[in-house]
Design an enzyme around this catalytic site. Structure first.
Site: not given
Lengths: 600, 659
Positions: A73, A178, A70, A203
């Site tokens: 990140h 995550d 993602h 997270e």
């Protein structure tokens, strides 16, 4: 005092731009290198100048770890490595390595080609950046250098998402990236062993939420889609190409199959089709069920879902379309949205979080009249639904992970401050461990007390262990030895061996005490009396009467002699070495009190 | 440390290593060459095989003619084929803690071990090893179960009778331990005991030993293993390759600094170059097909076949073979082809980059898509409709004793237009062909064995420098057929220790150290002194805690209450001092002059010093005390005055170093 230092450059009390600096036992590691979706200026990337004012990043950082593909990140990675300048290793899993450059390129195109930004990273920079990547397997222990090692664990958030353990000697930090603690239709649940890190950095997106069962949400979603197509409406589902798109496709595909529906489902072309290929080739990263059945039926080869063509949007009749991007801020999803928005029979379902400023965010906050470019006003009559399908752990899941890993301390990132505060208290209460939640740029320093590994000579250890097995040795035993420190090698050996190795001679210190006893009998008889007295008193010790008339207690020698002047007095010579100091001293005290009367 | 050698087959090893407190089985290979002694199992009734004459002794006694059949001068057992198991009596296999699998060919005996020996441990293997191993087992079980054979011969195994049989039956070893194939149920149960591991994953066994699989470059997911504690390291090398085929390259560096390196699974055809063999394979295949003949390739459903298909993919168009159908027939053909495409992380760099595009790593995906390669579970069903000749058929089993290959041998054997090409090195092709003689079809022998050859081994050993090498005895002498080739054996210093089946080797280990952790509080309390430049010492008195094979030193407990002399008198028997509280050793020597000065400073007077042969005697006349001082000893002789003695003791200690 050794310590672990953590400084979030992004994701400190915030979601987006994940980038956390960790110093552990003299090693510096950067965890993730993300961009912020809510900003278009400097704030979109982490402030790397914080890491080192003058000097190269490569000299300061031992490695960079990317948890998943993602953009929040990994979005700043080419900027960081090629424009700021970093040539050290970048670690990520194989699927992340495969998919990351595609998303970066996509991001670059939107920024440069559509928005016309200058001074952005180029395609070549993405390629050069990816050359610095070292791919890691799950559970593989990667030796970054002689001391620093990292290990990836399955995180279940998206394909290839991983949690990382960073370890130096006996000190360790776990960074979750995550993660998702409940398996979904295409991914498994995050898992970590009881690795007891000094610090767990987790997270906390859903720090305060305990989500209802996923089944309910799925049923809701299917019901809404079904109802809409039944009444002849069109359903638009804006998605990002990878991640939730596949999850929802599998969901619809199985539903269509079961209900025997004929309404067409389309997937907007390009990246998404390619994306399904990645899922097929990296099927070992999906959940157990998909992996088991893939030979008979590959879940990512969809029967009902067809490639979308621009012209289909104008076709009459019901249909379901997955289109990118997920926040309706550009591209195909926005085009379709504009075509369908005017019809109240239609529906748009937003399956994920939308950043402020996007069309997605506007319609979710209730806006029904949108100003489009060219001063056009678009009236939204279609139904707007929001349904969270994000694959993050909820509060229960986060607690579960903390329980699994058993960290000494917890540090929260990737969440909103208020929610973090609630979770922080909960973690401190339940696990009785300190929990921190630094803001961006704020450093948390945690002292550690690592134990020191040394080599113990097997002889010494075996001797001690053998004695430890004796039944009377219930009390903790003391082990005596000498720690030999030479260069960086530490060895614990018996004192005798240490002396020998160093070529030193032992210096024997011996004591002989004269104890006077009133006893008219012969020396031999005195000795015998001493023997029987000691024998009955010292039950745990080896007391012996030797042929030459002397008595020994362990290695202590007692001899009886006549007094040179007084025939009614006998002299006991008690002799022991320094090593038997306690016992020797005790014996002289004992004998000084005299002997019990001999039985007549 | 001991090594129990349960298999005599150098490429299908099964060894048990006793290392520290653990019992570790290294591979469990199944020797299937025993099946060569049996008649083939035809899928379709074969009049030729069922009409073979029974065998009778020289004197005409025919009591064995039901069990033994004769074909072109060779005698075969007419029974369900049986396999030669690893030794099960040498060591109690229920005591095995873990089994480490190195590649899918070396796990075929697993169900025999895990299901029938009381084994309760864990098996470790990589994911591709397990998945493909499952396919191999599935295929094997399927091949044997789908041709039920009523007869199970056992008479011939009688030792007295076996003696009378012709070779090779006469010389077959351990026939009493030969067993029939396991069932699918046993396979599933065995495989459920496997725990998946990744390359370079460190797996702790009982806190005592760490095992780590390393890429071995031979097959998908194939591994070598490191078995180590903090001070000892055993490397187990099995089936490794330095050739660039499809798997991830071999990790050699991690094998360095081994105390012992167990070396198994070298190439079975040390004189054949795999690349040359592939070339020969292609040209012979093309030649046969061009002449209108069919080509039969007996093979396993995974492994070299992927490389062969890739070669053909590049070759068929240029060789004008585009219209020739390629068939891959195996109950697991589809699974094997599909599985090969999903192990991106276990592939060589080139194939990995293809996945990143994303494209399937193996080109056989394209061969299937373009209908050039077709796969079928068996010759029954769809295949019989699609079957066109001339064609190329890949099918198993390479022993030619069971599987669809038996049918094609019977079908094509009579015509010299057809060719059978042997690529798998596990079985002697002449023996494999024996029950099909006389044979008109052409036989080509192109064994492709990518495992290490002796040149590569000697380079490897020079590189990683193990202290000792242990290997099967076959590797310590040239092959029997090429006894002059001194280069076809392992050459290392010290000479390799060799083993044969049922040997127990004591491994040359000198364990001298063990890891122990010093708790930080204790470490803080240590006082190091520099004895020599660069060498410091600190005496340690600490409590030893041992749990789960991990040793920790903690600070000694503070005495709960100081025991005074008075108290001791009252409760003498209870307060006997703990003789386990040891005093340190002393070293150094006492300079007499300074010692006397110190005594004076502390209020002693009337001191007299006498010289002796070895040192001095210090007399404290008033206290009636005598102190003998020599180079390496001091002796204090005094009256029973504890105060005085302790004072003197402490003064002496000031001059000495404690250890």
């Amino acid at each position: 005092m050794p310590e672990i230092r953590v400084t979030p450059l992004g994701a400190g009390q915030d979601v987006g731009r994940s980038c956390i600096l960790v110093s552990i036992a003299g090693k510096n590691v950067m965890l993730d290198c993300g961009m912020h979706m809510g900003f278009n200026d400097d704030r979109r990337f982490p402030d790397f100048s914080y890491i080192t004012q003058n000097g190269r990043l490569t000299d300061f950082l031992d490695c960079v770890i990317i948890s998943h593909f993602h953009l929040d990140h990994c979005g700043a990675l080419p900027y960081f490595s090629e424009m700021v300048g970093y040539d050290g290793p970048i670690y990520m899993t194989h699927p992340t390595q495969a998919i990351c450059p595609i998303l970066l390129e996509d991001y670059r195109k939107i920024a440069v080609d559509k928005k016309g930004e200058a001074n952005f990273f180029t395609s070549q920079m993405i390629k050069d950046c990816m050359k610095k990547v070292v791919a890691v397997h799950l559970h593989q222990t990667v030796q970054v250098d002689d001391e620093l090692e990292i290990k990836a664990y399955y995180a279940g958030h998206v394909l290839g998402a991983a949690m990382f353990q960073i370890k130096v000697g006996s000190e360790s930090v776990v960074y979750t990236g995550d993660y998702n603690m409940t398996p979904d239709r295409h991914l498994g649940a995050a898992w970590i062993d009881k690795c007891r890190p000094n610090l767990l950095i987790t997270e906390s997106t859903y720090a305060t939420t305990i989500r209802d069962s996923k089944r309910c949400r799925e049923r809701d979603f299917l019901k809404k889609v079904h109802e809409t197509v039944e009444r002849g409406g069109k359903v638009l589902i804006p998605v990002f190409a990878l991640g939730r798109a596949q999850e929802l496709c599998i969901l619809l595909e199985t539903f269509w199959e079961r209900m025997n529906l004929k309404v067409p489902i389309y997937f907007s072309t390009g990246l998404t089709e390619k994306a399904n290929h990645y899922y097929k080739l990296f099927i070992t990263w999906t959940n157990q069920k998909i992996r088991k059945t893939f030979v008979q039926r590959n879940m990512f080869e969809f029967k009902h879902i067809k490639a979308f063509d621009r012209a289909f949007a104008d076709n009459p009749g019901p249909m379901v379309v997955f289109a990118t991007p997920g926040m309706l801020h550009a591209g195909q999803s926005l085009q379709i949205f504009r075509k369908w928005a005017g019809n109240e029979k239609n529906m748009v379902i937003m399956p994920g979080y939308c950043v402020q400023g996007t069309v997605g965010h506007k319609i979710l906050s209730g806006q029904r009249k949108l100003e489009m470019e060219g001063r056009q006003v678009l009236e939204v009559k279609m139904q707007v639904e929001y349904m969270s399908f994000s694959a993050h752990a909820d509060a229960k899941g986060i607690m579960q992970l903390v329980g699994q890993a058993e960290p000494e301390r917890v540090l929260l990132v990737h969440g909103e401050a208020k929610k973090m505060e609630f979770l922080r208290q909960k973690i401190e209460q339940e696990f009785r461990v300190s929990c921190y939640m630094p803001a961006n740029g704020e450093t948390v320093t945690l002292p550690t007390s690592p134990s020191i590994p040394v080599g113990i000579s097997l002889g010494l250890l075996k001797r001690e262990m053998a004695q430890g097995l004796l039944p009377e040795a219930k009390k903790p035993r003391l082990l005596h030895g000498t720690l030999v420190m030479k260069d960086s090698s530490f060895r614990l050996v018996s004192s005798e061996q240490a002396l020998k190795e160093l070529g030193l001679a032992e210096h024997q210190l011996r004591f002989t005490c004269r104890v006077h006893l009133q006893d008219t009998r012969k020396e031999q008889e005195t000795a015998l009396r001493v023997y029987s007295h000691l024998k009955s008193t010292l039950k745990d010790h080896c007391v012996q009467h030797l042929p030459d008339g002397s008595v020994t207690v362990e290695s202590i020698l007692i001899q009886a002699a006549a007094h040179s002047e007084d025939p009614g007095t006998k002299v006991l010579l008690v002799s022991w070495t320094y090593q038997d100091e306690e016992l020797g001293s005790f014996l002289t005290a004992l004998l000084k009190k005299g002997l019990p009367q001999a039985p007549s | 440390m001991k090594l129990y050698c349960l298999s005599g087959h150098p490429t299908l090893p099964c060894n048990v290593l006793k290392f520290k407190s653990t019992t570790i089985m290294l591979d469990c290979g199944l020797d299937m060459t025993s099946t060569l002694n049996f008649l083939p199992l035809p899928l379709v009734q074969s009049p030729r095989l069922s009409n073979l004459p029974g065998w009778s002794l020289k004197d005409g006694n025919a009591f064995l003619d039901k069990e033994l059949k004769e074909c072109s001068g060779h005698v075969f057992v007419d029974s369900v084929p049986e396999f030669c198991l690893p030794e099960t009596e040498l060591i109690d296999l229920s005591t095995v803690d873990v089994i480490l699998i190195s590649n899918y060919h070396c796990m075929m005996a697993l169900p025999y071990i895990t299901e029938h020996t009381g084994f309760t441990g864990t098996v470790y293997a990589t994911e591709p090893t397990v998945q493909i191993g499952r396919l191999l087992m599935e295929e094997l079980v399927n091949f044997i179960e789908r041709v039920p054979k009523a007869q199970s011969a056992s008479l011939w195994k009688n030792k007295d009778i076996q003696r009378l049989l012709p070779s090779p039956l006469k010389d077959a070893v351990e026939v009493s331990t030969w067993r029939r194939c396991y069932t699918m149920q046993e396979v599933n149960s065995a495989l459920s005991k496997i725990q998946l591991v990744g390359y370079s994953q460190k797996i702790e066994l009982f806190g005592a030993v760490q095992v780590t699989p390393l890429s071995s470059g031979y097959a998908l997911g194939s591994s070598n293993w490191i078995i180590q504690s903090h001070y000892e390291k055993v490397s187990y090398v099995s089936g490794s390759s330095l050739l660039t085929t499809h798997p991830q390259p071999m990790d050699q560096a991690s094998l360095k600094n081994s105390d012992v390196l167990v070396l198994t699974g070298l190439t079975q055809i040390p004189t054949a170059n795999p690349d040359g063999m592939v070339g020969e394979f292609c040209s012979n295949l093309a030649l046969t097909v061009r002449n209108g003949g069919n080509v039969l390739v007996p093979c396993y459903p995974s492994g070299v076949i992927y490389d062969l298909l890739e070669c053909l993919y590049q070759y068929i168009d240029s060789a004008g073979l585009s219209n020739i159908p390629f068939y891959f027939i195996s109950p697991v053909a589809n699974s094997s082809l599909e599985f090969s495409q999903i192990f991106a992380e276990w592939l060589c760099h080139n194939k990995q980059s293809k996945v990143y595009l994303p494209e399937p790593p193996f080109p056989h995906a394209e061969l299937i898509q373009t209908n050039k390669l077709k796969h079928y579970p068996s010759i029954h069903g769809d295949f019989s409709n699609d079957f066109r000749q001339p064609c190329v058929v890949f099918t198993g089993h390479p022993s030619l004793r069971f599987g669809d290959v038996v049918h094609f041998m019977e079908l094509w054997g009579k015509s010299s237009l057809n060719t059978v090409i042997f690529t798998e090195p596990d079985f002697s092709y002449l023996e494999a062909l024996a029950p099909y003689q006389p044979l008109a079809m052409k036989c080509i022998y192109c064994p492709i064995d990518t495992r290490l050859n002796f040149i590569q081994v000697s380079k490897l050993l020079k590189e990683v420098q193990p202290l000792h090498v242990v290997c099967p005895e076959q590797y310590t002498q040239p092959p029997p057929a090429q006894s002059h080739r001194m280069d076809l054996m392992i050459d290392c210093q010290p000479p390799a220790m060799s083993y044969r089946r049922a040997d127990v080797l004591a491994l040359p280990f000198k364990r001298r150290y063990e890891k122990i952790e010093i708790m930080p509080e204790l470490a803080d309390s240590l006082v190091p002194m520099e004895i020599k430049p660069g060498i410091s010492l600190a005496t340690v008195s600490a409590v030893l805690h041992t749990k789960d094979n991990k040793h920790v030193l903690q600070p000694p407990p503070r005495p709960a209450q100081p025991t005074s002399g008075k108290k001791r008198k009252q409760r003498v028997s209870e307060d006997v001092p703990d003789c386990q509280v040891l005093k340190p050793l002393l070293s150094g020597s006492i300079p007499v002059e300074q010692f006397v000065q110190t005594l004076e400073k502390h209020g002693f007077s009337d001191i007299k010093v006498e010289d002796t042969a070895k040192g001095h005697i210090v007399l404290l006349q008033e206290a009636e005390t005598l102190i003998q001082i020599e180079e390496d000893s001091t002796h204090i002789i005094c009256d029973n005055d504890e105060m005085l003695r302790v004072r003197l003791r402490d003064l002496v200690l000031k001059f000495l170093q404690k250890f």
